[in-house]
Design an enzyme around this catalytic site. Structure first.
Site, PDB file in Angstrom:
ATOM      1  N   CYS A 198      -6.079   1.803   6.007  1.00 59.80           N
ATOM      2  CA  CYS A 198      -6.724   0.569   6.462  1.00 59.80           C
ATOM      3  C   CYS A 198      -6.070   0.105   7.766  1.00 59.80           C
ATOM      4  CB  CYS A 198      -6.603  -0.514   5.383  1.00 59.80           C
ATOM      5  SG  CYS A 198      -4.912  -1.133   5.178  1.00 59.80           S
ATOM      6  N   HIS A 223       0.856  -1.185   0.000  1.00 60.21           N
ATOM      7  CA  HIS A 223       0.000   0.000   0.000  1.00 60.21           C
ATOM      8  C   HIS A 223       0.892   1.235   0.000  1.00 60.21           C
ATOM      9  CE1 HIS A 223      -3.853  -1.984   1.817  1.00 60.21           C
ATOM     10  NE2 HIS A 223      -3.314  -2.729   0.852  1.00 60.21           N
ATOM     11  N   CYS A 275      -2.326  -0.655   7.513  1.00 61.53           N
ATOM     12  CA  CYS A 275      -1.529   0.568   7.433  1.00 61.53           C
ATOM     13  C   CYS A 275      -1.485   1.305   8.765  1.00 61.53           C
ATOM     14  CB  CYS A 275      -2.049   1.457   6.314  1.00 61.53           C
ATOM     15  SG  CYS A 275      -1.756   0.724   4.680  1.00 61.53           S
ATOM     16  N   GLU A 279       0.914   3.831   1.806  1.00 64.83           N
ATOM     17  CA  GLU A 279       1.363   4.238   3.139  1.00 64.83           C
ATOM     18  C   GLU A 279       2.570   3.427   3.589  1.00 64.83           C
ATOM     19  OE1 GLU A 279      -1.744   3.399   2.115  1.00 64.83           O
ATOM     20  OE2 GLU A 279      -3.218   4.032   3.606  1.00 64.83           O
TER      21      GLU A 279
END
Length: 177
Positions: free
Chosen positions: A111, A81, A114, A83
């Protein structure tokens, strides 16, 4: 295999207004300007078939330590992801996994995975654009930054440039539905 959003909810990315007291941006920068930079990263990801989320880590003096967009498809990695990649790159740049004093700026509410990485990195704060009614773990579905059992809690500020952040996701999945 093409990306397909299976969500029955067509409007899961919310363009909510900013909430909470606005924290001070790093010297010489604004949250809106930083979010526009993250949006450029998200667009770059969309152009190569990634879900359009962009993130960057800003150091305490306003320096951009790292930038990333989602790379889950390219890397065949469910943890890639934006992040997580931005945090990894910032830590590598400074040579320390502790990113105290830094702020993560991301186009979509992080999420749960993360938020765990955010907690472990010890960034001071998180600024996000659109809220995610399906998987957001800052305030929408869960409060992954707020569990008191582990160390310092980063602050969060959401809703920065929320409409364009939500729009890019809607457009991306509209094409794929």
């Amino acid at each position: 295999m093409p990306l397909v959003n299976q969500s029955a909810e067509p409007d899961c990315w919310k363009a909510l207004p900013s909430w909470g007291p606005e924290p001070a941006a790093p010297p010489g920068l604004t949250w809106q300007g930083l979010m526009r930079r993250a949006l450029r990263l998200a667009r770059a990801g969309a152009r190569v078939g990634e879900i359009p989320v962009g993130a960057l880590v800003v150091g305490p003096e306003g320096e951009i330590l790292s930038e990333a967009h989602n790379e889950t498809e390219a890397l065949h990695d469910p943890t890639a992801h934006a992040e997580v990649l931005a945090l990894r790159r910032a830590a590598a740049k400074i040579g320390n996994h502790r990113l105290g004093g830094c702020v993560l700026v991301v186009t979509l509410e992080p999420c749960l995975m993360c938020t765990g990485a955010i907690r472990e990195s010890r960034v001071s704060g998180v600024v996000f654009g659109a809220s995610d009614a399906r998987a957001g773990a800052v305030c929408s579905c869960l409060e992954g930054l707020d569990y008191a059992q582990t160390g310092a809690q980063p602050w969060s500020y959401g809703g920065v440039e929320a409409a364009p952040c939500a729009d890019i996701l809607r457009e991306f999945f509209k094409v794929r539905r």
